[in-house]
Motif scaffolding. Structure first.
Motif, PDB file in Angstrom:
ATOM      1  N   LYS A  64       0.835  -1.200   0.000  1.00  9.38           N
ATOM      2  CA  LYS A  64       0.000   0.000   0.000  1.00  9.38           C
ATOM      3  C   LYS A  64       0.871   1.253   0.000  1.00  9.38           C
ATOM      4  O   LYS A  64       0.608   2.210  -0.736  1.00  9.38           O
ATOM      5  N   GLN A  65       1.941   1.236   0.813  1.00 10.48           N
ATOM      6  CA  GLN A  65       2.857   2.374   0.862  1.00 10.48           C
ATOM      7  C   GLN A  65       3.542   2.579  -0.492  1.00 10.48           C
ATOM      8  O   GLN A  65       3.676   3.706  -0.965  1.00 10.48           O
ATOM      9  N   LEU A  66       3.954   1.492  -1.136  1.00  9.79           N
ATOM     10  CA  LEU A  66       4.595   1.594  -2.451  1.00  9.79           C
ATOM     11  C   LEU A  66       3.634   2.178  -3.484  1.00  9.79           C
ATOM     12  O   LEU A  66       4.022   3.000  -4.310  1.00  9.79           O
ATOM     13  N   LYS A  67       2.384   1.763  -3.416  1.00 12.30           N
ATOM     14  CA  LYS A  67       1.385   2.310  -4.345  1.00 12.30           C
ATOM     15  C   LYS A  67       1.174   3.796  -4.099  1.00 12.30           C
ATOM     16  O   LYS A  67       0.989   4.566  -5.037  1.00 12.30           O
ATOM     17  N   SER A  68       1.228   4.209  -2.825  1.00 13.27           N
ATOM     18  CA  SER A  68       1.003   5.619  -2.505  1.00 13.27           C
ATOM     19  C   SER A  68       2.120   6.514  -3.039  1.00 13.27           C
ATOM     20  O   SER A  68       1.918   7.703  -3.240  1.00 13.27           O
ATOM     21  N   ILE A  69       3.314   5.943  -3.270  1.00 17.99           N
ATOM     22  CA  ILE A  69       4.403   6.748  -3.840  1.00 17.99           C
ATOM     23  C   ILE A  69       4.529   6.537  -5.346  1.00 17.99           C
ATOM     24  O   ILE A  69       5.521   6.912  -5.944  1.00 17.99           O
ATOM     25  N   GLY A  70       3.525   5.894  -5.929  1.00 22.99           N
ATOM     26  CA  GLY A  70       3.475   5.772  -7.381  1.00 22.99           C
ATOM     27  C   GLY A  70       3.964   4.464  -7.960  1.00 22.99           C
ATOM     28  O   GLY A  70       3.931   4.280  -9.172  1.00 22.99           O
ATOM     29  N   LYS A  71       4.400   3.552  -7.128  1.00 23.87           N
ATOM     30  CA  LYS A  71       4.834   2.245  -7.635  1.00 23.87           C
ATOM     31  C   LYS A  71       3.604   1.403  -7.948  1.00 23.87           C
ATOM     32  O   LYS A  71       2.640   1.400  -7.193  1.00 23.87           O
ATOM     33  N   GLY A  72       3.662   0.702  -9.060  1.00 25.59           N
ATOM     34  CA  GLY A  72       2.569  -0.197  -9.416  1.00 25.59           C
ATOM     35  C   GLY A  72       1.346   0.489  -9.986  1.00 25.59           C
ATOM     36  O   GLY A  72       0.351  -0.148 -10.259  1.00 25.59           O
ATOM     37  N   ASN A  73       1.422   1.808 -10.163  1.00 32.47           N
ATOM     38  CA  ASN A  73       0.286   2.527 -10.721  1.00 32.47           C
ATOM     39  C   ASN A  73       0.459   2.629 -12.226  1.00 32.47           C
ATOM     40  O   ASN A  73       1.182   3.476 -12.720  1.00 32.47           O
ATOM     41  N   ARG A  74      -0.184   1.748 -12.914  1.00 34.84           N
ATOM     42  CA  ARG A  74      -0.100   1.755 -14.372  1.00 34.84           C
ATOM     43  C   ARG A  74      -1.419   2.266 -14.928  1.00 34.84           C
ATOM     44  O   ARG A  74      -2.483   1.841 -14.491  1.00 34.84           O
ATOM     45  N   PRO A  75      -1.347   3.155 -15.897  1.00 34.98           N
ATOM     46  CA  PRO A  75      -2.594   3.674 -16.455  1.00 34.98           C
ATOM     47  C   PRO A  75      -3.370   2.570 -17.160  1.00 34.98           C
ATOM     48  O   PRO A  75      -2.798   1.750 -17.867  1.00 34.98           O
TER      49      PRO A  75
END
Length: 157
Positions: free
Chosen positions: A125-136
């Motif tokens: 969750k923390q990694l996603k909050s810093i933009g990791k794993g967020n693919r359009p």
């Protein structure tokens, strides 16, 4: 009228099993390579922590503490954080290795490792909050200027 159940011999069962085993072994080659690589990374971490015991010989209580710290500490070779799904895949590799060696507990499913499961979710969750794993998931919409350019170049209409 056709019978609901086909007549199957022991030989047919054996042939089916052998054929599917060969197919499964071939398709799992990448999984084996990934597991070996991830275990190598985990063993490097164990060495860095001066832990000399084989992974499968570490007690669940000790292993849980080690994996919790590993989840927070592990980085790629370039020092950057892993994608959330990659981090989970590493833990899945550790789990596969332990199952293969008859460890008796699942890092991802058993209550003995509930703290690992919790810290893994929080780290993802923390990694996603810093933009990791967020693919359009969708393409950006065309602007009016883009549409006019396409019409003027006869790409549209």
């Amino acid at each position: 009228m056709a019978s609901r159940f086909a007549s199957i011999s022991d030989e047919e069962v054996k042939e089916f099993t052998e054929k599917n085993l060969k197919t499964r072994e071939a398709s799992n080659e990448n999984t084996k390579k990934k597991t070996l690589y991830d275990i190598k990374v985990f063993k490097e971490y164990l060495d860095a922590c001066d832990e000399k015991t084989e992974i499968e010989d570490i007690t669940p209580v000790e292993l849980q503490e080690i994996i919790k710290k590993f989840v927070l500490a592990v980085r790629k070779k370039n020092g950057k954080e892993y994608e959330p799904s990659s981090l989970r895949a590493i833990i899945q590799s550790i789990d596969r290795h332990l199952r293969k060696n008859n460890y008796g507990f699942s890092v991802l499913n058993d209550k003995e490792f509930h703290e690992v499961q919790d810290i893994l979710k929080k780290k993802q969750k923390q990694l996603k909050s810093i933009g990791k794993g967020n693919r359009p998931n969708a393409a950006d919409p065309l602007s009016d200027e883009d549409i006019d350019t396409f019409y003027s170049r006869k790409v549209l209409g």
